[in-house]
Design a protein around this motif. Structure first.
Motif, PDB file in Angstrom:
ATOM      1  N   CYS A 265      -7.860  -5.071  -1.350  1.00  0.00           N
ATOM      2  CA  CYS A 265      -9.034  -5.345  -2.186  1.00  0.00           C
ATOM      3  C   CYS A 265      -8.945  -4.604  -3.517  1.00  0.00           C
ATOM      4  O   CYS A 265      -9.267  -5.170  -4.565  1.00  0.00           O
ATOM      5  CB  CYS A 265     -10.311  -4.923  -1.468  1.00  0.00           C
ATOM      6  SG  CYS A 265     -11.177  -6.277  -0.705  1.00  0.00           S
ATOM      7  N   GLN A 266      -8.553  -3.356  -3.479  1.00  0.00           N
ATOM      8  CA  GLN A 266      -8.425  -2.593  -4.723  1.00  0.00           C
ATOM      9  C   GLN A 266      -7.390  -3.229  -5.649  1.00  0.00           C
ATOM     10  O   GLN A 266      -7.591  -3.313  -6.860  1.00  0.00           O
ATOM     11  CB  GLN A 266      -8.038  -1.146  -4.420  1.00  0.00           C
ATOM     12  CG  GLN A 266      -9.149  -0.353  -3.780  1.00  0.00           C
ATOM     13  CD  GLN A 266      -8.677   0.996  -3.269  1.00  0.00           C
ATOM     14  OE1 GLN A 266      -7.535   1.153  -2.816  1.00  0.00           O
ATOM     15  NE2 GLN A 266      -9.569   1.988  -3.323  1.00  0.00           N
ATOM     16  N   ARG A 267      -6.296  -3.698  -5.068  1.00  0.00           N
ATOM     17  CA  ARG A 267      -5.240  -4.331  -5.865  1.00  0.00           C
ATOM     18  C   ARG A 267      -5.739  -5.634  -6.481  1.00  0.00           C
ATOM     19  O   ARG A 267      -5.501  -5.921  -7.655  1.00  0.00           O
ATOM     20  CB  ARG A 267      -4.015  -4.567  -4.981  1.00  0.00           C
ATOM     21  CG  ARG A 267      -2.752  -4.858  -5.734  1.00  0.00           C
ATOM     22  CD  ARG A 267      -1.539  -4.918  -4.816  1.00  0.00           C
ATOM     23  NE  ARG A 267      -1.375  -3.694  -4.039  1.00  0.00           N
ATOM     24  CZ  ARG A 267      -1.680  -3.580  -2.746  1.00  0.00           C
ATOM     25  NH1 ARG A 267      -2.142  -4.609  -2.070  1.00  0.00           N
ATOM     26  NH2 ARG A 267      -1.515  -2.443  -2.111  1.00  0.00           N
TER      27      ARG A 267
ATOM     28  N   ASP B 154      -9.871   6.070   6.375  1.00  0.00           N
ATOM     29  CA  ASP B 154     -10.839   5.044   5.999  1.00  0.00           C
ATOM     30  C   ASP B 154     -11.918   4.871   7.055  1.00  0.00           C
ATOM     31  O   ASP B 154     -13.012   4.404   6.767  1.00  0.00           O
ATOM     32  CB  ASP B 154     -10.150   3.697   5.766  1.00  0.00           C
ATOM     33  CG  ASP B 154      -9.509   3.605   4.398  1.00  0.00           C
ATOM     34  OD1 ASP B 154      -9.749   4.501   3.570  1.00  0.00           O
ATOM     35  OD2 ASP B 154      -8.790   2.630   4.152  1.00  0.00           O
TER      36      ASP B 154
ATOM     37  N   LEU C 246      -3.044   1.724  -2.686  1.00  0.00           N
ATOM     38  CA  LEU C 246      -4.266   0.932  -2.802  1.00  0.00           C
ATOM     39  C   LEU C 246      -4.477   0.040  -1.588  1.00  0.00           C
ATOM     40  O   LEU C 246      -3.527  -0.340  -0.917  1.00  0.00           O
ATOM     41  CB  LEU C 246      -4.200   0.039  -4.051  1.00  0.00           C
ATOM     42  CG  LEU C 246      -4.055   0.733  -5.394  1.00  0.00           C
ATOM     43  CD1 LEU C 246      -3.848  -0.303  -6.493  1.00  0.00           C
ATOM     44  CD2 LEU C 246      -5.258   1.605  -5.685  1.00  0.00           C
ATOM     45  N   THR C 247      -5.733  -0.307  -1.349  1.00  0.00           N
ATOM     46  CA  THR C 247      -6.018  -1.345  -0.370  1.00  0.00           C
ATOM     47  C   THR C 247      -5.750  -2.690  -1.038  1.00  0.00           C
ATOM     48  O   THR C 247      -5.629  -2.783  -2.265  1.00  0.00           O
ATOM     49  CB  THR C 247      -7.499  -1.309   0.077  1.00  0.00           C
ATOM     50  OG1 THR C 247      -8.320  -1.675  -1.028  1.00  0.00           O
ATOM     51  CG2 THR C 247      -7.891   0.050   0.609  1.00  0.00           C
TER      52      THR C 247
ATOM     53  N   GLN D  31      -8.857  -6.357  -7.087  1.00  0.00           N
ATOM     54  CA  GLN D  31      -9.882  -6.018  -8.062  1.00  0.00           C
ATOM     55  C   GLN D  31      -9.264  -5.642  -9.413  1.00  0.00           C
ATOM     56  O   GLN D  31      -9.802  -5.989 -10.462  1.00  0.00           O
ATOM     57  CB  GLN D  31     -10.749  -4.873  -7.550  1.00  0.00           C
ATOM     58  CG  GLN D  31     -11.975  -4.622  -8.395  1.00  0.00           C
ATOM     59  CD  GLN D  31     -12.956  -3.702  -7.713  1.00  0.00           C
ATOM     60  OE1 GLN D  31     -12.560  -2.834  -6.922  1.00  0.00           O
ATOM     61  NE2 GLN D  31     -14.220  -3.872  -7.988  1.00  0.00           N
ATOM     62  N   ILE D  32      -8.150  -4.985  -9.396  1.00  0.00           N
ATOM     63  CA  ILE D  32      -7.460  -4.614 -10.637  1.00  0.00           C
ATOM     64  C   ILE D  32      -6.918  -5.856 -11.337  1.00  0.00           C
ATOM     65  O   ILE D  32      -7.053  -6.013 -12.551  1.00  0.00           O
ATOM     66  CB  ILE D  32      -6.315  -3.612 -10.343  1.00  0.00           C
ATOM     67  CG1 ILE D  32      -6.905  -2.258  -9.945  1.00  0.00           C
ATOM     68  CG2 ILE D  32      -5.383  -3.477 -11.543  1.00  0.00           C
ATOM     69  CD1 ILE D  32      -5.885  -1.292  -9.370  1.00  0.00           C
TER      70      ILE D  32
ATOM     71  N   VAL E 178     -13.374 -10.178  -6.195  1.00  0.00           N
ATOM     72  CA  VAL E 178     -13.780  -9.059  -5.348  1.00  0.00           C
ATOM     73  C   VAL E 178     -15.220  -8.703  -5.687  1.00  0.00           C
ATOM     74  O   VAL E 178     -15.596  -8.612  -6.848  1.00  0.00           O
ATOM     75  CB  VAL E 178     -12.876  -7.825  -5.568  1.00  0.00           C
ATOM     76  CG1 VAL E 178     -13.351  -6.644  -4.742  1.00  0.00           C
ATOM     77  CG2 VAL E 178     -11.435  -8.154  -5.243  1.00  0.00           C
TER      78      VAL E 178
ATOM     79  N   LYS F  62      -6.911   1.065   3.973  1.00  0.00           N
ATOM     80  CA  LYS F  62      -5.582   1.444   3.491  1.00  0.00           C
ATOM     81  C   LYS F  62      -4.674   1.408   4.712  1.00  0.00           C
ATOM     82  O   LYS F  62      -4.781   2.250   5.591  1.00  0.00           O
ATOM     83  CB  LYS F  62      -5.607   2.826   2.858  1.00  0.00           C
ATOM     84  CG  LYS F  62      -6.388   2.854   1.569  1.00  0.00           C
ATOM     85  CD  LYS F  62      -6.425   4.237   0.970  1.00  0.00           C
ATOM     86  CE  LYS F  62      -7.249   4.194  -0.299  1.00  0.00           C
ATOM     87  NZ  LYS F  62      -7.553   5.525  -0.796  1.00  0.00           N
TER      88      LYS F  62
ATOM     89  N   SER G 258       0.822  -1.217   0.000  1.00  0.00           N
ATOM     90  CA  SER G 258       0.000   0.000   0.000  1.00  0.00           C
ATOM     91  C   SER G 258       0.853   1.262   0.000  1.00  0.00           C
ATOM     92  O   SER G 258       0.475   2.264  -0.609  1.00  0.00           O
ATOM     93  CB  SER G 258      -0.937   0.015   1.207  1.00  0.00           C
ATOM     94  OG  SER G 258      -1.907  -0.990   1.093  1.00  0.00           O
TER      95      SER G 258
ATOM     96  N   PRO H 274     -10.519  -9.301 -10.922  1.00  0.00           N
ATOM     97  CA  PRO H 274     -11.791  -8.731 -10.478  1.00  0.00           C
ATOM     98  C   PRO H 274     -12.856  -9.741 -10.059  1.00  0.00           C
ATOM     99  O   PRO H 274     -13.714  -9.419  -9.240  1.00  0.00           O
ATOM    100  CB  PRO H 274     -12.265  -7.909 -11.678  1.00  0.00           C
ATOM    101  CG  PRO H 274     -11.416  -8.293 -12.815  1.00  0.00           C
ATOM    102  CD  PRO H 274     -10.171  -8.909 -12.273  1.00  0.00           C
TER     103      PRO H 274
END
Length: 90
Positions: free
Chosen positions: A24-26, A88, A21-22, A28-29, A35, A81, A16, A32
């Protein structure tokens, strides 16, 4: 060696710090389909073994006949994060 929540947070924070990114965001990229909107909240102690927590969640899905592909858990380590938890939470 056992990986607990503290170790997990340490390595999530290292990533991070680099990309903002969190976890989850990572995910998801990059993947996907893994997530989605969380439908189960998980509360756990950070001294818990991460592998055991994941195994327990799988058992939970099996016990309640929940599909693994569409059951999503909200777990703080992966959502916050780790470099900026205060923002957050507000």
């Amino acid at each position: 060696k056992e990986v607990n929540g503290y170790v997990n947070q340490h390595f999530i924070k290292l990533l991070s710090d680099k990309d903002g990114l969190t976890a989850c965001q990572r995910i998801q990229i990059n993947s996907p389909k893994y997530v989605g909107t969380a439908n189960i909240f998980v509360s756990w102690t950070l001294d818990s073994n991460v592998e055991q927590v994941l195994y327990t969640l799988e058992l939970y899905c099996n016990q309640y006949n929940l599909p693994l592909c569409s059951t999503f858990f909200w777990i703080c380590d992966f959502v916050f994060k780790q470099f900026d938890v205060d923002n957050d939470l507000t």
